[in-house]
Design a protein around this motif. Structure first.
Motif, PDB file in Angstrom:
ATOM      1  N   ILE A 167       1.254  -1.224   0.154  1.00 20.91           N
ATOM      2  CA  ILE A 167      -0.104   0.239   0.013  1.00 20.91           C
ATOM      3  C   ILE A 167       0.513   1.248  -0.015  1.00 20.91           C
ATOM      4  N   VAL A 168       1.514   1.015   0.730  1.00 24.26           N
ATOM      5  CA  VAL A 168       2.503   2.026   0.975  1.00 24.26           C
ATOM      6  C   VAL A 168       3.795   2.694  -0.182  1.00 24.26           C
ATOM      7  N   VAL A 169       4.105   1.801  -1.409  1.00 31.04           N
ATOM      8  CA  VAL A 169       4.676   2.334  -1.950  1.00 31.04           C
ATOM      9  C   VAL A 169       3.610   2.742  -3.349  1.00 31.04           C
ATOM     10  N   SER A 170       2.807   1.744  -3.230  1.00 25.07           N
ATOM     11  CA  SER A 170       1.647   1.815  -4.752  1.00 25.07           C
ATOM     12  C   SER A 170       1.020   3.668  -4.592  1.00 25.07           C
ATOM     13  N   LEU A 171       0.649   3.657  -2.953  1.00 24.77           N
ATOM     14  CA  LEU A 171       0.404   5.426  -2.557  1.00 24.77           C
ATOM     15  C   LEU A 171       1.707   6.869  -3.066  1.00 24.77           C
ATOM     16  N   LEU A 172       2.989   5.657  -2.486  1.00 22.01           N
ATOM     17  CA  LEU A 172       4.141   6.979  -3.565  1.00 22.01           C
ATOM     18  C   LEU A 172       3.919   7.148  -4.796  1.00 22.01           C
ATOM     19  N   VAL A 173       3.599   5.911  -5.607  1.00 21.26           N
ATOM     20  CA  VAL A 173       3.241   6.220  -7.029  1.00 21.26           C
ATOM     21  C   VAL A 173       2.644   6.803  -7.175  1.00 21.26           C
ATOM     22  N   ALA A 174       1.449   7.090  -7.163  1.00 19.63           N
ATOM     23  CA  ALA A 174       0.339   7.907  -6.872  1.00 19.63           C
ATOM     24  C   ALA A 174       0.724   9.519  -6.732  1.00 19.63           C
ATOM     25  N   LEU A 175       1.152   9.637  -5.095  1.00 13.90           N
ATOM     26  CA  LEU A 175       1.580  11.242  -5.507  1.00 13.90           C
ATOM     27  C   LEU A 175       3.265  11.210  -6.621  1.00 13.90           C
ATOM     28  N   SER A 176       3.619  10.467  -6.703  1.00 10.11           N
ATOM     29  CA  SER A 176       4.441  11.125  -7.844  1.00 10.11           C
ATOM     30  C   SER A 176       3.418  11.902  -9.088  1.00 10.11           C
ATOM     31  N   LEU A 177       1.915  10.883  -9.348  1.00  7.34           N
ATOM     32  CA  LEU A 177       1.464  12.457 -10.116  1.00  7.34           C
ATOM     33  C   LEU A 177       0.752  13.381  -9.353  1.00  7.34           C
ATOM     34  N   ILE A 178      -0.443  12.883  -8.543  1.00  9.18           N
ATOM     35  CA  ILE A 178      -0.238  14.418  -7.570  1.00  9.18           C
ATOM     36  C   ILE A 178      -0.140  15.181  -7.730  1.00  9.18           C
ATOM     37  N   ILE A 179       1.978  15.386  -7.350  1.00  9.98           N
ATOM     38  CA  ILE A 179       2.575  16.215  -6.914  1.00  9.98           C
ATOM     39  C   ILE A 179       2.826  17.139  -8.481  1.00  9.98           C
ATOM     40  N   VAL A 180       2.232  16.824  -9.157  1.00 13.92           N
ATOM     41  CA  VAL A 180       2.473  18.337 -10.215  1.00 13.92           C
ATOM     42  C   VAL A 180       1.145  19.093 -10.199  1.00 13.92           C
ATOM     43  N   GLY A 181       0.076  18.242  -9.626  1.00 11.40           N
ATOM     44  CA  GLY A 181      -1.222  18.988  -9.453  1.00 11.40           C
ATOM     45  C   GLY A 181      -0.858  20.369  -8.707  1.00 11.40           C
ATOM     46  N   LEU A 182      -0.198  19.297  -7.131  1.00  9.66           N
ATOM     47  CA  LEU A 182       0.144  20.563  -6.282  1.00  9.66           C
ATOM     48  C   LEU A 182       1.384  21.811  -6.221  1.00  9.66           C
ATOM     49  N   PHE A 183       1.935  21.570  -7.024  1.00  7.35           N
ATOM     50  CA  PHE A 183       2.703  22.607  -7.594  1.00  7.35           C
ATOM     51  C   PHE A 183       2.928  23.211  -8.659  1.00  7.35           C
ATOM     52  N   ASP A 184       1.678  22.527  -9.758  1.00  8.71           N
ATOM     53  CA  ASP A 184       0.809  23.557 -10.680  1.00  8.71           C
ATOM     54  C   ASP A 184      -0.038  24.251 -10.839  1.00  8.71           C
ATOM     55  N   LEU A 185      -1.066  23.341  -9.721  1.00  6.74           N
ATOM     56  CA  LEU A 185      -2.550  24.319  -9.798  1.00  6.74           C
ATOM     57  C   LEU A 185      -2.324  25.311  -8.362  1.00  6.74           C
ATOM     58  N   LEU A 186      -2.565  24.650  -7.616  1.00  5.55           N
ATOM     59  CA  LEU A 186      -2.802  25.361  -6.584  1.00  5.55           C
ATOM     60  C   LEU A 186      -1.708  26.382  -5.624  1.00  5.55           C
ATOM     61  N   PRO A 187      -0.536  26.322  -5.883  1.00  2.38           N
ATOM     62  CA  PRO A 187      -0.229  28.237  -5.528  1.00  2.38           C
ATOM     63  C   PRO A 187      -0.527  28.948  -6.188  1.00  2.38           C
ATOM     64  N   VAL A 188      -1.491  28.815  -7.763  1.00  2.00           N
ATOM     65  CA  VAL A 188      -2.050  30.452  -8.233  1.00  2.00           C
ATOM     66  C   VAL A 188      -3.197  30.186  -8.169  1.00  2.00           C
ATOM     67  N   PHE A 215      -9.291  20.725 -13.217  1.00  2.00           N
ATOM     68  CA  PHE A 215      -7.746  19.807 -13.197  1.00  2.00           C
ATOM     69  C   PHE A 215      -7.600  19.150 -12.217  1.00  2.00           C
ATOM     70  N   PHE A 216      -7.269  18.972 -11.371  1.00  2.00           N
ATOM     71  CA  PHE A 216      -6.635  18.644  -9.944  1.00  2.00           C
ATOM     72  C   PHE A 216      -7.903  17.189  -9.931  1.00  2.00           C
ATOM     73  N   LYS A 217      -8.985  17.280  -9.425  1.00  2.00           N
ATOM     74  CA  LYS A 217      -9.417  15.716  -9.927  1.00  2.00           C
ATOM     75  C   LYS A 217      -9.399  15.008 -11.072  1.00  2.00           C
ATOM     76  N   ILE A 218      -9.006  15.381 -11.977  1.00  2.00           N
ATOM     77  CA  ILE A 218      -8.631  14.945 -13.275  1.00  2.00           C
ATOM     78  C   ILE A 218      -6.992  14.026 -13.065  1.00  2.00           C
ATOM     79  N   ILE A 219      -6.664  14.700 -12.567  1.00  2.00           N
ATOM     80  CA  ILE A 219      -5.040  14.174 -11.972  1.00  2.00           C
ATOM     81  C   ILE A 219      -5.178  13.006 -10.789  1.00  2.00           C
TER      82      ILE A 219
END
Length: 308
Positions: free
Chosen positions: A144-165, A177-181
């Motif tokens: 579960i942990v390693v699978s969460l980390l794989v998922a996070l490698s996608l989510i992190i793009v949304g975190l850094f590209d969408l949330l700050p603005v 767009f974040f929900k799609i990611i």
């Protein structure tokens, strides 16, 4: 070549490629067509990718260091640490990649004005070490942990590209767009979880000798295979639900999902129900990775989905 195999260069390239798809196939095309706003320019995106792949490389290295005993039983021809690369050198590489990844994460977090995001890289780095040294031996926890980390490698793009603005004016679009990611991250999580269990079944002999408590060791190989079948069926129905709920009006997109994602998933369900040999399990594992890639490629179709 031994060094490239140590850091699992194919998996690292896949991580970078999926992040590229999110950035340039999902987000960038909508900049002038909607009120979508993004944070990262090309330089910032490259920093994000480098930080991610450096920490991932460190994770693969430390995993190989702790897996030497298991690999000597299951895959003696693939053992690198202690053979072509010494354990001391491997530890040095692990530290170097971790330091570079975390420092890049610190720089990027400050660059986008979200200092707290730096903790994400520290947590990922720590979890990868804890996973390799301890968690992977535990029933399902490591999977579960390693699978969460794989998922996070996608989510992190949304975190850094969408949330700050994000602003009150563009909040609805940013969240869409974040929900799609997030949906694709869930897909990556489930398919990677299935693949991790398949690999545990395949490696059961070496993991048993190493004292692991993985699913096939605790509940038996046959029951573990039935879990793989059940999760594959769950993923199949999840993809079907996604198609019916969000994609039904776009025939081209529906056809892509039916042929290239649902078709292979049905085949995986059938094969996993009666999988017996290591060769069959390895085939299922490789097919799951291929389905993940094909699924991520569908990000390029959202111009039809959202603007159709």
């Amino acid at each position: 070549m031994n060094f490239l195999n140590l850091i699992r260069y194919k998996n690292i390239l896949l991580i970078a490629f999926v992040q590229f798809l999110i950035k340039y196939m999902l987000l960038e095309p909508f900049l002038n067509l909607t009120n979508l706003s993004i944070t990262l320019n090309l330089f910032g995106f490259i920093i994000l990718v480098l930080a991610t792949v450096c920490i991932a490389a460190a994770g693969y290295i430390i995993n190989d260091i702790y897996d030497v005993e298991v690999d000597r039983v299951n895959r003696p021809e693939r053992v690198i640490v202690g053979q072509s690369i010494s354990e001391k050198t491997a530890h040095t590489y692990f530290i170097i990649f971790n330091v570079i990844g975390v420092l890049l994460g610190f720089y990027l977090s400050n660059m986008v004005g979200k200092n707290g995001f730096f903790a994400i890289f520290v947590i990922i780095s720590a979890l990868l070490y804890i996973y390799a040294s301890y968690l992977k031996q535990l029933l399902l926890i490591g999977n579960i942990v390693v699978s969460l980390l794989v998922a996070l490698s996608l989510i992190i793009v949304g975190l850094f590209d969408l949330l700050p603005v994000m602003t009150p004016e563009n909040q609805e679009t940013q969240i869409t767009f974040f929900k799609i990611i997030l949906d694709y991250a869930i897909f990556a999580f489930v398919i990677n979880l299935i693949r991790e269990i398949v690999k545990d079944i395949e490696d059961v002999e070496g993991e048993y000798k190493a004292g692991f408590n993985t699913l096939p060791i605790v509940f038996g190989r046959d029951r573990a295979i039935k879990v793989v079948f059940a999760l594959s069926l769950l993923l199949l129905f999840g993809v079907m639900f996604y198609i019916i709920t969000f994609l039904y009006s776009q025939l081209l997109v529906v056809a892509y999902f039916l042929i290239f994602i649902m078709g292979p998933l049905i085949y995986i369900c059938i094969k996993s129900y009666n999988a017996k040999t290591k060769k069959e399990l390895r085939f299922i594992s490789n097919l799951l990775k291929l389905v993940m890639l094909i699924g991520m490629l569908s990000l390029s179709l959202y111009q039809f989905v959202l603007l159709g």
